[in-house]
Design a protein around this motif. Structure first.
Motif, PDB file in Angstrom:
ATOM      1  N   ALA A  49     -55.305 -21.358   1.275  1.00  0.00           N
ATOM      2  CA  ALA A  49     -56.557 -20.988   0.596  1.00  0.00           C
ATOM      3  C   ALA A  49     -56.409 -21.167  -0.853  1.00  0.00           C
ATOM      4  O   ALA A  49     -56.898 -20.897  -1.849  1.00  0.00           O
ATOM      5  CB  ALA A  49     -56.117 -19.376   0.480  1.00  0.00           C
ATOM      6  N   ASP A  50     -55.786 -22.379  -1.250  1.00  0.00           N
ATOM      7  CA  ASP A  50     -55.549 -22.886  -2.516  1.00  0.00           C
ATOM      8  C   ASP A  50     -56.940 -23.430  -2.789  1.00  0.00           C
ATOM      9  O   ASP A  50     -57.518 -24.039  -2.124  1.00  0.00           O
ATOM     10  CB  ASP A  50     -54.517 -23.791  -2.520  1.00  0.00           C
ATOM     11  N   PRO A  51     -57.459 -22.988  -4.028  1.00  0.00           N
ATOM     12  CA  PRO A  51     -58.917 -23.467  -4.338  1.00  0.00           C
ATOM     13  C   PRO A  51     -59.242 -24.831  -4.172  1.00  0.00           C
ATOM     14  O   PRO A  51     -60.310 -25.126  -3.726  1.00  0.00           O
ATOM     15  CB  PRO A  51     -58.971 -22.772  -5.859  1.00  0.00           C
ATOM     16  N   ARG A  52     -58.195 -25.702  -4.753  1.00  0.00           N
ATOM     17  CA  ARG A  52     -58.418 -27.137  -4.562  1.00  0.00           C
ATOM     18  C   ARG A  52     -58.888 -27.567  -3.205  1.00  0.00           C
ATOM     19  O   ARG A  52     -59.598 -28.357  -2.879  1.00  0.00           O
ATOM     20  CB  ARG A  52     -57.367 -27.840  -5.253  1.00  0.00           C
ATOM     21  N   LEU A  53     -57.809 -27.120  -2.359  1.00  0.00           N
ATOM     22  CA  LEU A  53     -57.964 -27.416  -0.955  1.00  0.00           C
ATOM     23  C   LEU A  53     -59.296 -26.870  -0.153  1.00  0.00           C
ATOM     24  O   LEU A  53     -60.021 -27.631   0.529  1.00  0.00           O
ATOM     25  CB  LEU A  53     -56.712 -26.922  -0.278  1.00  0.00           C
ATOM     26  N   VAL A  54     -59.379 -25.643  -0.671  1.00  0.00           N
ATOM     27  CA  VAL A  54     -61.054 -25.115  -0.126  1.00  0.00           C
ATOM     28  C   VAL A  54     -62.117 -25.718  -0.461  1.00  0.00           C
ATOM     29  O   VAL A  54     -62.990 -26.078   0.325  1.00  0.00           O
ATOM     30  CB  VAL A  54     -61.014 -23.503  -0.420  1.00  0.00           C
ATOM     31  N   ALA A  55     -62.152 -26.190  -1.768  1.00  0.00           N
ATOM     32  CA  ALA A  55     -63.164 -27.091  -2.303  1.00  0.00           C
ATOM     33  C   ALA A  55     -63.519 -28.381  -1.658  1.00  0.00           C
ATOM     34  O   ALA A  55     -64.510 -28.869  -1.096  1.00  0.00           O
ATOM     35  CB  ALA A  55     -62.944 -27.290  -3.772  1.00  0.00           C
ATOM     36  N   ARG A  56     -62.260 -29.108  -1.377  1.00  0.00           N
ATOM     37  CA  ARG A  56     -62.386 -30.542  -0.882  1.00  0.00           C
ATOM     38  C   ARG A  56     -62.599 -30.084   0.783  1.00  0.00           C
ATOM     39  O   ARG A  56     -63.575 -30.937   1.254  1.00  0.00           O
ATOM     40  CB  ARG A  56     -60.871 -30.962  -0.695  1.00  0.00           C
ATOM     41  N   ALA A  57     -62.266 -29.116   1.443  1.00  0.00           N
ATOM     42  CA  ALA A  57     -62.547 -28.909   2.905  1.00  0.00           C
ATOM     43  C   ALA A  57     -64.090 -28.742   2.696  1.00  0.00           C
ATOM     44  O   ALA A  57     -64.845 -28.990   3.872  1.00  0.00           O
ATOM     45  CB  ALA A  57     -61.694 -27.846   3.311  1.00  0.00           C
ATOM     46  N   GLY A  58     -64.713 -27.580   2.032  1.00  0.00           N
ATOM     47  CA  GLY A  58     -66.015 -27.172   2.143  1.00  0.00           C
ATOM     48  C   GLY A  58     -66.831 -28.580   1.995  1.00  0.00           C
ATOM     49  O   GLY A  58     -67.755 -28.778   2.504  1.00  0.00           O
ATOM     50  N   TYR A  59     -66.578 -29.354   0.933  1.00  0.00           N
ATOM     51  CA  TYR A  59     -67.163 -30.520   0.684  1.00  0.00           C
ATOM     52  C   TYR A  59     -67.138 -31.483   1.853  1.00  0.00           C
ATOM     53  O   TYR A  59     -68.342 -32.155   2.206  1.00  0.00           O
ATOM     54  CB  TYR A  59     -66.660 -31.398  -0.587  1.00  0.00           C
TER      55      TYR A  59
END
Length: 240
Positions: A49-59
């Protein structure tokens, strides 16, 4: 594999949390499926759930990929052992005091990698049975040590993008010579926790005939946002 939550993001990406035995994970799939799969892990087992991972995954999912991540044992909501918690506390204390931490990292990260690889392979088996996933498999993430081990052990992975921001144990530095898939390696030139020369030596050690190094000025968390786009172009070349 049992899906436990589901939500549709603004760009049509479907985000679903799942459990696979004791393994919790998240799967993002694009509006148009089936899609190639990208396994995405964060540095040394930080939570999914780390925000940086979530942002990369969504992109990345928005660019037409299925993206999956899981929590390593002892990370996120998974039970933590007293020994692992003590090791983390000792490591934080040593870092604050400016003491050498390589041997502490060696004894902490090495077992994390060995324990995580079978769980990622089990997850990959289950994901490839889903009708919304089809095509080749890639790896992308800051947990370079895990990525190296998976690239050597798992022939289904066709390309990998690594971030040179986490400690890589000696065993994985040696295994880097066995990595032969296409590789994109991101280096933050001023990363205070990752000696630059060690990262350059690791890049040199990779056995891949196609390997690219992107170096940017800035510290550990300063990777420019345009590297997301470049990373997806790299995946396009090798997974689509």
């Amino acid at each position: 594999m049992q899906f436990t939550t589901e939500r549709r993001l603004d760009d049509g990406v479907l985000e679903r949390e799942f459990t696979l035995g004791e393994i919790p994970g998240t799967l993002w799939t694009p509006g148009s499926t089936p899609a190639p799969l990208v396994l995405m892990a964060h540095n040394n087992g930080l939570p999914k759930a780390d925000p940086r991972l979530v942002a990369r995954a969504g992109y990345t999912a928005g660019r037409g990929y299925a993206v999956a991540t899981i929590d390593a044992a002892g990370c996120g909501d998974r039970p933590r052992s007293a020994a692992a918690e003590q090791a983390r506390a000792d490591l934080r204390r040593a870092m604050r005091a400016g003491e050498p931490v390589d041997e502490m990292l060696e004894s902490f990260v090495g077992p994390l990698v060995e324990n995580a690889v079978p769980e990622w392979q089990t997850t990959l088996d289950a994901l490839l049975e889903l009708p919304e996933i089809d095509g080749r498999v890639g790896y992308s993430g800051g947990w370079t040590a895990l990525g190296i081990r998976l690239a050597v052990a798992e022939p289904r992975i066709a390309a990998a993008g690594f971030f040179a921001g986490g400690y890589v144990p000696r065993a994985q530095r040696e295994e880097a010579r066995q990595v032969t898939i296409p590789l994109l390696f991101l280096l933050q030139w001023d990363d205070e926790g990752n000696p630059r020369q060690r990262a350059l030596d690791l890049f040199d050690a990779f056995g891949s005939k196609e390997k690219t190094l992107h170096a940017n000025l800035g510290g550990h968390t300063g990777t420019p946002s345009f590297e997301l786009e470049d990373g997806c172009r790299f995946l396009d070349r090798h997974l689509k």
